[in-house]
Design a protein around this motif. Sequence first.
Motif, mmCIF file in Angstrom:
data_model
loop_
_atom_site.group_PDB
_atom_site.id
_atom_site.type_symbol
_atom_site.label_atom_id
_atom_site.label_comp_id
_atom_site.label_asym_id
_atom_site.label_seq_id
_atom_site.Cartn_x
_atom_site.Cartn_y
_atom_site.Cartn_z
ATOM 1 N N ALA A 54 -16.619 -8.612 -1.274
ATOM 2 C CA ALA A 54 -15.805 -7.424 -1.018
ATOM 3 C C ALA A 54 -14.392 -7.616 -1.554
ATOM 4 C CB ALA A 54 -15.776 -7.124 0.475
ATOM 5 N N ALA A 55 -13.832 -8.808 -1.374
ATOM 6 C CA ALA A 55 -12.493 -9.093 -1.889
ATOM 7 C C ALA A 55 -12.475 -9.065 -3.409
ATOM 8 C CB ALA A 55 -12.024 -10.458 -1.382
ATOM 9 N N LEU A 56 -13.552 -9.522 -4.036
ATOM 10 C CA LEU A 56 -13.620 -9.550 -5.488
ATOM 11 C C LEU A 56 -13.643 -8.142 -6.086
ATOM 12 C CD1 LEU A 56 -13.973 -11.276 -8.084
ATOM 13 C CD2 LEU A 56 -16.445 -11.081 -7.737
ATOM 14 N N VAL A 57 -14.470 -7.247 -5.525
ATOM 15 C CA VAL A 57 -14.534 -5.897 -6.084
ATOM 16 C C VAL A 57 -13.239 -5.133 -5.808
ATOM 17 C CG1 VAL A 57 -17.048 -5.779 -6.021
ATOM 18 C CG2 VAL A 57 -15.748 -4.968 -4.054
ATOM 19 N N LYS A 58 -12.584 -5.460 -4.697
ATOM 20 C CA LYS A 58 -11.281 -4.842 -4.416
ATOM 21 C C LYS A 58 -10.251 -5.301 -5.432
ATOM 22 C CE LYS A 58 -7.767 -4.337 -0.815
ATOM 23 N NZ LYS A 58 -7.391 -4.676 0.589
ATOM 24 N N LYS A 59 -10.237 -6.597 -5.724
ATOM 25 C CA LYS A 59 -9.316 -7.148 -6.714
ATOM 26 C C LYS A 59 -9.540 -6.534 -8.085
ATOM 27 C CE LYS A 59 -7.980 -11.549 -8.882
ATOM 28 N NZ LYS A 59 -8.251 -13.021 -8.915
ATOM 29 N N ALA A 60 -10.803 -6.262 -8.415
ATOM 30 C CA ALA A 60 -11.141 -5.670 -9.715
ATOM 31 C C ALA A 60 -10.763 -4.195 -9.792
ATOM 32 C CB ALA A 60 -12.627 -5.856 -10.001
ATOM 33 N N GLY A 61 -10.402 -3.606 -8.661
ATOM 34 C CA GLY A 61 -10.033 -2.193 -8.647
ATOM 35 C C GLY A 61 -11.228 -1.268 -8.750
ATOM 36 N N SER A 62 -12.366 -1.701 -8.226
ATOM 37 C CA SER A 62 -13.576 -0.900 -8.322
ATOM 38 C C SER A 62 -13.404 0.444 -7.624
ATOM 39 C CB SER A 62 -14.749 -1.646 -7.693
ATOM 40 O OG SER A 62 -15.907 -0.845 -7.679
ATOM 41 N N ASP A 63 -14.014 1.478 -8.196
ATOM 42 C CA ASP A 63 -14.033 2.809 -7.598
ATOM 43 C C ASP A 63 -15.276 3.009 -6.741
ATOM 44 O OD1 ASP A 63 -11.641 3.632 -8.830
ATOM 45 O OD2 ASP A 63 -12.718 4.127 -10.681
ATOM 46 N N GLN A 64 -15.946 1.931 -6.431
ATOM 47 C CA GLN A 64 -17.213 2.000 -5.710
ATOM 48 C C GLN A 64 -17.092 1.255 -4.382
ATOM 49 O OE1 GLN A 64 -19.569 0.132 -8.720
ATOM 50 N NE2 GLN A 64 -19.734 1.981 -9.952
ATOM 51 N N GLY A 65 -17.754 1.750 -3.376
ATOM 52 C CA GLY A 65 -17.613 1.152 -2.057
ATOM 53 C C GLY A 65 -18.930 1.009 -1.328
#
Length: 248
Positions: A54-65
């Motif tokens: 979860a921290a990784l996709v947040k860091k990547a700025g993902s538009d998906q949740g």
Amino acid sequence: MKKPFSLRGGLLAAIALTTFCAASWAQGNIRTVLFVRVKMGQEESWKAAVKDYAALVKKAGSDQGFTVWESQSGPSQHAVVWYSSKWKQLGEQDPKLKSVEADMARLLARLDTVTDSLETWIDEMQPDMMIRSKEVPPYVRVGRTRVVSGKMDDLKALFRDQIVPAVKKSGATDYGVAVARFGTPSNEIHSYLGLSGWGELDGPIGAEKAMSASEFKAFQAKLSPLIESTEWSMWKYEPELSYILPAK
């Protein structure tokens, strides 16, 4: 049906393919639920790996949740839940995760070693049978209802005309009804009701809360010929493992 679980093909699909276009925790009407069973003794390792993901996709700025839930009844398992607005999104990857592919592969390898199996359900939410808030409820009571053959339209009409209005009257802030599409028999309806905790079960909830005793008895008489069975389960939200987009 249970099947061997490979996180490279399973959790990657579950977490990395979901499009959320707003801060709402449920965006879009196609809902996918990935049920994950963790190997015995590996619960904390699994949670740590999902938290890092979860921290990784947040860091990547993902538009998906995605949201993650822990079973409070029945088999010990977790559920990863996401919503899509179009079927094609189930097969598309988030381009913003391209830059973290190597880190993602390492996390998926960690998860592979501690995960036992998966089961996937894909449902179609019914927009006219939903109550949504912007916050994720702490708990949900989930209903899995098997519908009598040929009675799906009748049951959906009962939901629209009686159940949903009563649930709204009860003061519920989160409620949804979905028709099964893939992963379970097609004559199933899956519903959820947001709750603050187990304490709400000390009194009537949902439609029953909004009806008098005689009204609820009459309602049950209408419902009984339409369904074969209903199975109830409780789930607790795991915010530290989930990825919810901030409001824009």
